[in-house]
Design an enzyme around this catalytic site. Structure first.
Site, PDB file in Angstrom:
ATOM      1  N   LYS A  16       2.509   0.475  -5.706  1.00 41.71           N
ATOM      2  CA  LYS A  16       2.941  -0.496  -6.411  1.00 41.71           C
ATOM      3  C   LYS A  16       2.340  -0.609  -7.924  1.00 41.71           C
ATOM      4  O   LYS A  16       1.207  -0.658  -8.099  1.00 41.71           O
ATOM      5  CB  LYS A  16       2.484  -1.722  -5.618  1.00 41.71           C
ATOM      6  N   SER A  53       8.746  -7.659  -8.710  1.00 40.71           N
ATOM      7  CA  SER A  53       9.614  -8.618  -9.462  1.00 40.71           C
ATOM      8  C   SER A  53      10.112  -8.373 -10.860  1.00 40.71           C
ATOM      9  O   SER A  53      11.169  -8.575 -11.177  1.00 40.71           O
ATOM     10  CB  SER A  53       8.805  -9.975  -9.529  1.00 40.71           C
ATOM     11  N   LYS A  95      -2.682  -0.077  -5.968  1.00 38.48           N
ATOM     12  CA  LYS A  95      -2.046  -1.200  -6.666  1.00 38.48           C
ATOM     13  C   LYS A  95      -2.489  -1.368  -8.211  1.00 38.48           C
ATOM     14  O   LYS A  95      -3.568  -1.210  -8.479  1.00 38.48           O
ATOM     15  CB  LYS A  95      -2.172  -2.382  -5.909  1.00 38.48           C
ATOM     16  N   TYR A 126      13.786  -6.948  -3.710  1.00 37.16           N
ATOM     17  CA  TYR A 126      14.355  -8.156  -3.587  1.00 37.16           C
ATOM     18  C   TYR A 126      15.756  -7.999  -3.505  1.00 37.16           C
ATOM     19  O   TYR A 126      16.442  -8.665  -3.013  1.00 37.16           O
ATOM     20  CB  TYR A 126      13.955  -8.897  -4.946  1.00 37.16           C
ATOM     21  N   ARG A 162       4.373 -13.753  -9.959  1.00 37.22           N
ATOM     22  CA  ARG A 162       3.401 -14.955 -10.214  1.00 37.22           C
ATOM     23  C   ARG A 162       4.088 -16.240 -10.457  1.00 37.22           C
ATOM     24  O   ARG A 162       3.647 -17.415 -10.181  1.00 37.22           O
ATOM     25  CB  ARG A 162       2.387 -14.450 -11.165  1.00 37.22           C
ATOM     26  N   GLU A 217      -8.049   6.357  -3.667  1.00 41.11           N
ATOM     27  CA  GLU A 217      -8.001   5.190  -2.908  1.00 41.11           C
ATOM     28  C   GLU A 217      -7.260   5.156  -1.709  1.00 41.11           C
ATOM     29  O   GLU A 217      -7.587   4.706  -0.564  1.00 41.11           O
ATOM     30  CB  GLU A 217      -7.080   4.394  -3.902  1.00 41.11           C
ATOM     31  N   LYS A 223      -6.649  -8.942 -13.753  1.00 38.64           N
ATOM     32  CA  LYS A 223      -6.953  -8.560 -12.636  1.00 38.64           C
ATOM     33  C   LYS A 223      -7.297  -7.154 -12.674  1.00 38.64           C
ATOM     34  O   LYS A 223      -7.576  -6.160 -11.821  1.00 38.64           O
ATOM     35  CB  LYS A 223      -5.635  -8.478 -11.780  1.00 38.64           C
TER      36      LYS A 223
HETATM   37  C1  PBG Z   1      -0.756 -10.684  -4.896  1.00 40.70           C
HETATM   38  C2  PBG Z   1       0.683  -9.965  -4.855  1.00 40.70           C
HETATM   39  C3  PBG Z   1       1.273  -9.935  -6.165  1.00 40.70           C
HETATM   40  C4  PBG Z   1       2.362  -9.212  -5.613  1.00 40.70           C
HETATM   41  C5  PBG Z   1       2.560  -8.923  -4.735  1.00 40.70           C
HETATM   42  N1  PBG Z   1       1.369  -9.438  -4.056  1.00 40.70           N
HETATM   43  C6  PBG Z   1       1.084 -10.146  -7.475  1.00 40.70           C
HETATM   44  C7  PBG Z   1      -0.358  -9.848  -8.063  1.00 40.70           C
HETATM   45  O1  PBG Z   1      -1.166  -8.803  -7.602  1.00 40.70           O
HETATM   46  O2  PBG Z   1      -0.802 -10.528  -9.151  1.00 40.70           O
HETATM   47  C8  PBG Z   1       3.478  -8.891  -6.827  1.00 40.70           C
HETATM   48  C9  PBG Z   1       4.748  -8.662  -6.165  1.00 40.70           C
HETATM   49  C10 PBG Z   1       5.942  -8.578  -7.120  1.00 40.70           C
HETATM   50  O3  PBG Z   1       5.774  -8.777  -8.698  1.00 40.70           O
HETATM   51  O4  PBG Z   1       7.001  -8.552  -6.936  1.00 40.70           O
HETATM   52  N2  PBG Z   1      -1.853  -9.941  -4.363  1.00 40.70           N
END
Ligand code: PBG
Length: 335
Positions: free
Chosen positions: A258, A284, A203, A323, A213, A243, A227
């Site tokens: 992701k 998203s 990730k 989505y 968010r 990982e 992050k």
């Molecule tokens: C939280 C999480 C996130 C997403 C899924 N789980 C956001 C982040 O890590 O800040 C993002 C999913 C998306 O953008 O559709 N850990």
């Protein structure tokens, strides 16, 4: 073994294989079916609530009763699983994300309700503290950075309350080190032998999570480091293999890569190296881009969604969080 060398023009005309719909169908190498889709849903307190998410057209924050209806619809369309995300009331957020381990929290109640009404749809829940913390970080923040081992202890408790509620797949998306092993051990000790772990092993610290968010209200105040001290650097791919290998060794059943479309090279590399199902998340921001461009008339929405999902499958994804899952499944039915 010798391979037949390809003929050259005009013995070989590549367009012969493309000259009609039936020919293209016959030789198609990749297909997308409803079996490949996971639909994310956002759940909020209340009843009969359907609160549109401005940055994710077509998506809404649903109260549990409406989420149950959405789950039924997804199930009827043949979608195998949902990813449920809670939109937590600000009053329940704190520095440590305590609400994440409350066995009666919104997400646990949503899991119980959906499982009761639609027992045969798979439920996947994030294990991470960001929906529950005032600062929006995925773990316990000491004012400077997220603490790893302290966070893992809380994540284990969060995973257990979710498993207890009936969640089929716990999906640590927090990027702490060592959490997969800790969660797996706790699940085994408590007799949750069949609870799957989908590790968001790969990730990246990504700008593409913005609309998510907004949807869950976790954008708040991440601080100057964002992050980046726990999510991966977008420049790296061999690190992704490390990982993924670590998390498989610790007991992950499936691995997530992701974001999705900007990272298909990573997906293909992980798929090549790692012998567990690899999933991808069309996040998203990617969805927002596709819908925005379609709305601006840049291209056809359904065609772009189809092409994007094909690309995920071609790169090696076992399934895709998108989505657009329900929309795509409806389109498949009409075909
Ligand atoms: C939280 C999480 C996130 C997403 C899924 N789980 C956001 C982040 O890590 O800040 C993002 C999913 C998306 O953008 O559709 N850990």
């Amino acid at each position: 073994m010798t391979t037949a060398s390809p003929g050259s023009f005009p013995t070989t005309r590549m367009r012969r294989l493309r000259a009609a719909t039936w020919r293209r169908r016959l030789v198609r190498e990749t297909v997308v079916t409803t079996d490949d889709l996971v639909q994310p849903l956002f759940v909020v307190e209340g009843s009969n609530v359907k609160d549109a998410v401005a940055s994710l057209p077509g998506m809404a924050r649903l109260s549990i009763d409406r989420a149950v209806e959405a789950a039924q619809e997804a199930y009827d369309l043949g979608i195998p699983a949902l990813a449920l995300f809670p939109v937590v009331d600000g009053a329940l957020k704190d520095e440590k994300g305590k609400e994440a381990t409350n066995p009666k929290n919104l997400l646990c109640r949503a899991v119980m309700a959906v499982k009761k009404a639609v027992p045969d749809i798979g439920l996947i829940c994030d294990v991470a503290l960001d929906p529950y913390t005032t600062h929006g970080h995925d773990g316990i923040f000491d004012g400077d950075d997220v603490l790893n081992d302290v966070t893992v202890d809380v994540l284990v408790k969060q995973a257990l309350v979710l498993a207890e509620a009936g969640c089929d797949v716990v999906a640590p998306s927090d990027m702490m080190d060592g959490r997969i092993g800790a969660v797996r051990q706790a699940l085994e000790q408590r007799g949750f032998f069949n609870t799957m772990i989908l590790s968001y092993a790969v990730k990246y610290a990504s700008a593409f999570y913005g609309p998510f968010r907004d949807a869950v209200g976790s954008r708040s105040n991440l601080g100057p480091k964002g992050k980046h001290t726990y999510q991966m650097d977008a420049a790296n791919v061999s690190e992704a293999l490390r990982e993924a290998a670590l998390d498989v060794a610790e007991g992950a059943d499936m691995i997530m890569v992701k974001p999705g479309m900007p990272y298909l090279d990573v997906l293909a590399a992980v798929k090549r190296e790692i012998n567990v199902p690899v999933l991808a998340y069309q996040v998203s921001g990617e969805y927002n881009m596709i819908l925005g461009a379609a709305t601006n008339g840049a291209f056809d929405r359904a065609a772009a969604i189809h092409e994007s999902l094909l690309a995920f499958k071609r790169a090696g994804a076992a399934a895709v969080f998108t989505y657009a899952a329900v929309e795509y499944a409806r389109a498949l039915q009409k075909r």
